[in-house]
Enzyme design. Structure first.
Site, mmCIF file in Angstrom:
data_model
loop_
_atom_site.group_PDB
_atom_site.id
_atom_site.type_symbol
_atom_site.label_atom_id
_atom_site.label_comp_id
_atom_site.label_asym_id
_atom_site.label_seq_id
_atom_site.Cartn_x
_atom_site.Cartn_y
_atom_site.Cartn_z
ATOM 1 N N LYS A 61 -0.884 -6.740 10.756
ATOM 2 C CA LYS A 61 -1.319 -6.952 9.481
ATOM 3 C C LYS A 61 -0.602 -6.189 8.680
ATOM 4 C CE LYS A 61 -4.536 -2.908 10.303
ATOM 5 N NZ LYS A 61 -5.829 -2.712 10.715
ATOM 6 N N ARG A 111 -18.625 -1.561 7.985
ATOM 7 C CA ARG A 111 -17.569 -2.316 7.358
ATOM 8 C C ARG A 111 -18.127 -3.813 7.948
ATOM 9 N NH1 ARG A 111 -11.397 -1.264 7.949
ATOM 10 N NH2 ARG A 111 -11.572 -2.479 9.754
ATOM 11 N N TYR A 144 12.674 12.695 -17.422
ATOM 12 C CA TYR A 144 11.359 12.520 -18.345
ATOM 13 C C TYR A 144 10.712 13.894 -18.667
ATOM 14 C CZ TYR A 144 12.051 7.541 -18.617
ATOM 15 O OH TYR A 144 12.511 6.120 -18.369
ATOM 16 N N MET A 190 10.817 5.436 -12.424
ATOM 17 C CA MET A 190 10.466 4.012 -11.620
ATOM 18 C C MET A 190 11.602 3.444 -10.714
ATOM 19 S SD MET A 190 9.678 0.203 -13.477
ATOM 20 C CE MET A 190 8.394 0.987 -14.818
HETATM 21 C C1 LIG Z 1 -5.913 -1.904 11.685
HETATM 22 C C2 LIG Z 1 -6.844 -2.042 12.996
HETATM 23 C C3 LIG Z 1 -6.427 -1.403 14.129
HETATM 24 C C4 LIG Z 1 -5.523 -0.566 14.375
HETATM 25 O O1 LIG Z 1 -5.513 0.859 14.299
HETATM 26 P P1 LIG Z 1 -4.518 1.662 14.270
HETATM 27 O O2 LIG Z 1 -5.297 3.044 13.914
HETATM 28 O O3 LIG Z 1 -3.418 1.482 13.421
HETATM 29 O O4 LIG Z 1 -3.942 1.846 15.737
HETATM 30 C C5 LIG Z 1 -7.416 -1.882 15.114
HETATM 31 N N1 LIG Z 1 -8.553 -2.526 14.932
HETATM 32 C C6 LIG Z 1 -8.843 -3.036 13.548
HETATM 33 C C7 LIG Z 1 -10.096 -3.670 13.595
HETATM 34 C C8 LIG Z 1 -8.080 -2.723 12.598
HETATM 35 O O5 LIG Z 1 -8.125 -3.006 11.493
#
Ligand SMILES: *Cc1c(COP(=O)(O)O)cnc(C)c1O
Length: 819
Positions: free
Chosen positions: A491, A589, A715, A764
């Site tokens: 992801k 969640r 800056y 930046m």
């Molecule tokens: C991101 C995620 C993981 C992976 O978690 P890590 O701590 O990066 O290993 C596992 N399960 C779900 C549902 C996630 O969203």
């Protein structure tokens, strides 16, 4: 392609059918990597030296391919009851038999092209010129091998008037096989060169082999330029009508080229008439290519069907001379694929035309493809280079080095025995305002030279160490029972590291699943050829209908999305589609609550074409011993709910709850699969020393400035200097993901192994560092985070987690991978 059934394919290829005979095929594949989902496809398992197509059958079956043309039936294939296996002695021959069958059913005219150079260009240009009055099918790209020709022929259908098929060979005996399947009506011979010469006794033998393609054509088009070649053609094909073109009295068609400032004027003389054409190309190779096209059009009486503008708009094809902007206003022309002498001559010619204003340099490796006498060969090379107006020549390789005196006519020469010794003495400032042609046999790895010569636009890079990632994966594997599956979390652009490269790496490492965040990320993986099962964690409602087409499996976390998905797939497919159920066990969640279990089971049972691939939940605090009791409760609850769902369905459903830290700290809770994310990227709350750092953010010093003690830097005048200082400017800023709160010494970069603290406020696109105590120079590498100060150290300073650091690196930072 014409549609066949599995039974028909077995009959045509004279092979044995195992499995159903009614499966339809619309496309035949040979490369398991270039595969797009959807449609009825058959896969031909070819067994090569390094690579066996039979190894991919299981994966392809998982991806809905149902017909396999094979030469070995393995016991494992018995597990694929829905598949039809066409078992033959040799899969390539079976493919060619099918191709020949398709060819035999084609009523249009088939033109075959062969020759050492230019066949792809001539084919593409003919297509471009003929398309005004004909429906033409042509070989894709340069598909001209035993496999490529067969795949090209499969495209023939009777709605086309004519076909243009390219044929290439490298070994004696190959052309006869191609002739049998192509059965051309017309032939075009584009000429004889040195490529693949090493496999043939002599030039005559090679020509003779090529001419086998034309043994049954009604008409053969060729250039008269080489009298010996023409004579051999006439002798070997005594009954064939030969249509030659050139500048000789005896030619059927006379063609004269007059190079102009912009392009070439072409004059034809045929049957007492003169015609004029013009094209914008002016190199010699293009002239020969258009000569073949014109001869074809004249001989087929089609020249008047082509609008005159079409000649002026001929696309530039196959000229492998890609031009890149180089350092110090140089132009880099990278042609480091092969180094035979014809290719060199063509490249030199193109160089002259592509970069008329610039000084010309050539970096050339030893020529590997040629059997000719070496002294003679390199003398010819030296003459050619001199004639082409090359003012600087760099020869790399032992053969060239030995013959350096041959090149004494060239103003500036240098010789090196290998690429490494050239690179060792390489100085940027020695290359200025010149066009540099790189020409080499592959093994000389000229891409290293090309990289040095290229202009670097934004020199901040995120360098990804793929080997470290494999190490980390293996560490987690060592903690798991062998049968536990692994889902890799890709992801958010693979935690900022680049989804495609990471997914490609992982699919060779026995990963079972990938997880992407949103549908778009999943589609991108599919388009890039990734075929592993993919779970989409947050499928947007309006993207649900895209999922079946790309074989993406949604995470289902509410009744609402389950109903909507069921409704959508009913409309789009009647195949079973995989889903993943998310259970909420305390993260609060997404997910179904324990109390909803019965209702969920009832609804699932009412939907026919879904299949629950897995049930999972997510741990809220697996990394923190403080919350271990809570984590154990999450695991207990998950076990209970998932068991209840499992018993309600007759098939096996995978169960998983552990992320990276869960896998390390609760090995008893790994169930059927674990979901690895941050651990793969080298971060662990518990066993940091077991993992290796994967990503490094790297830049360089663009300028150094001496600033006196009382001055300020940057800056808001925030960088107050206490002593006379040397300040280095580094092209990385908060737009690249370097958080501004690291300003004023909160973080230091590494320069020559020493810490150089950030001075003043981060801008930046840039920031300033103090290198007063470091003997650094402009161009020096700067490490923002990396192996000796990884991103999690930076995270601590910022009171955040490494996830936020690595996913926050800006898009414009180039990702660079190495293994
Ligand atoms: C991101 C995620 C993981 C992976 O978690 P890590 O701590 O990066 O290993 C596992 N399960 C779900 C549902 C996630 O969203």
């Amino acid at each position: 392609m014409t549609i066949f059934t599995s039974q028909q394919l077995a009959d045509i290829s004279e092979a044995k059918l195992i499995g159903p005979g009614h499966i339809q095929v619309e496309e035949i594949l040979t490369d398991s990597r270039h595969y797009k989902a959807g449609g009825n496809k058959a896969f031909v398992a070819l067994a090569g030296k390094r690579h066996n197509g039979h190894d991919y059958i299981e994966e392809l079956y998982q991806n809905d391919i149902r017909i396999f043309i094979i030469s070995e039936f393995r016991a494992a294939f018995k597990q694929f009851p829905e598949a039809a296996f066409i078992l033959c002695k040799n899969s390539l021959e079976a493919l060619q038999k099918i191709a020949a069958f398709v060819r035999n059913s084609f009523d249009g005219r088939v033109t075959a092209l062969t020759g050492s150079n230019g066949k792809t260009s001539v084919k593409e240009w003919l297509f471009h010129l003929l398309k005004f009055n004909n429906e033409i099918i042509r070989s894709p790209k340069s598909y001209n091998s035993q496999i490529g020709v067969a795949l090209s022929l499969l495209l023939l259908e009777n709605r086309y008037d004519a076909a243009l098929i390219e044929a290439g060979i490298s070994l004696p005996g190959e052309m006869e096989r191609l002739e049998k399947i192509i059965q051309p009506d017309i032939g075009i011979f584009t000429g004889l060169g040195d490529a693949h010469r090493e496999n043939f006794e002599s030039a005559e033998e090679k020509l003779s082999e090529k001419l086998k393609l034309f043994k049954n054509v009604q008409l053969l088009i060729c250039q008269s330029h080489d009298a010996k070649v023409l004579k051999q053609i006439q002798e070997e094909l005594p009954d064939t009508r030969i249509f030659s073109w050139g500048e000789n009295e005896t030619d059927n068609l006379k063609i004269f080229f007059q190079p102009q400032k912009k392009g070439t004027d072409i004059q034809l003389e045929y049957a007492g008439k003169t015609m004029l054409f013009r094209m914008h190309q002016k190199d010699r190779a293009s002239q020969i290519n258009i000569g073949h096209c014109l001869a074809y059009l004249i001989s087929q009486n089609q020249i008047n069907d082509v609008p005159a503008e079409a000649f002026e708009k001929l696309p530039n094809i196959e000229m492998r001379l890609e031009q890149i902007e180089g350092i110090n206003a140089c132009t880099i022309i990278n042609d480091s694929y092969n180094s035979d002498i014809n290719a060199l001559s063509i490249a030199l010619d193109l160089l002259k035309n592509q970069t008329p204003q610039q000084k010309k340099s050539l970096i050339l490796s030893d020529i590997k493809q040629c059997r000719r006498h070496k002294d003679q060969l390199y003398r010819q090379v030296a003459d050619m280079i001199h004639a082409a107006g090359i003012s600087r020549f760099i020869g790399i390789g032992p053969e060239l080095s030995k013959r350096s005196p041959y090149f004494s006519d060239i103003a500036n020469t240098a010789f090196f025995t290998d690429t490494a010794s050239f690179l060792k003495q390489f100085k940027e400032k020695e290359f200025k305002n010149e066009a540099i042609l790189l020409k080499a046999a592959r093994e000389f790895t000229f891409e290293l030279i090309s990289r040095k010569l290229q202009q670097k636009k934004h020199q901040t890079q995120l360098v990804i160490n793929l080997e470290a990632m494999v190490h980390n994966l293996n560490y987690f594997k060592s903690k798991l029972p062998k049968e536990t599956r692994i889902m890799a979390m890709v992801k958010a652009f693979s935690y900022g590291s680049g989804s495609h490269e990471i997914a490609t790496l992982l699919r060779h490492q026995q990963i079972d699943y990938l997880a992407a965040a949103v549908t778009d990320e999943g589609i991108r993986l599919r388009r890039e050829g990734i075929r592993l099962p993919v779970m989409i964690m947050n499928p947007e409602f309006d993207s649900l209908e895209m999922l079946p087409e790309y074989r993406l499996e949604p995470e289902i976390y509410s009744f609402e999305i389950l109903r909507e998905f069921a409704r959508k797939i009913r409309m789009y497919t009647n195949m079973q589609h995989g889903i993943h159920l998310k259970i909420n066990t305390g993260m609060n969640r997404l997910g179904f609550d324990a109390a909803e279990t019965d209702q969920l089971i009832a609804l699932l049972k009412s939907i026919k074409n879904i299949r629950i691939q897995s049930i999972f939940s997510h741990l809220a605090a697996a990394d923190d011993p403080l919350h271990d009791a809570f984590t154990r409760e999450q695991i207990r609850l998950f076990n209970q709910i998932s068991s209840r769902i499992q018993v309600a369905f007759p098939y096996k459903i995978l169960r998983h709850i552990a992320n990276s830290s869960g896998t390390e700290r609760f090995p008893e809770a790994c169930f059927d699969m674990v979901r690895l994310g941050i651990g793969l990227y080298g971060f662990s709350a518990n066993n940091q020393d077991k993992l290796q750092n994967v990503s490094s953010l790297v830049s360089h010093i663009s300028q150094i400035r001496e600033v006196p003690a009382d001055a300020t830097v940057g800056y808001s005048r925030a960088g107050k200097l206490k002593r006379d200082s040397r300040i280095a400017i580094v092209p990385v800023g908060y737009a690249d993901g370097l958080r501004r709160s690291l300003s004023r010494g909160k973080w230091a970069f590494l320069v020559r192994g020493q810490k150089a603290p950030i001075v003043g406020n981060i801008c930046m696109d840039m920031c300033m560092i103090d290198i007063t105590d470091i003997p650094a120079q402009t161009g020096d590498i700067v490490i923002i985070f990396g192996d000796s100060q990884p991103a999690d150290h930076m995270a601590k300073v910022l009171h955040t987690i490494p996830y936020e650091i690595i996913t926050g690196i800006g898009d414009r930072v180039k990702r660079v991978y190495y293994y």
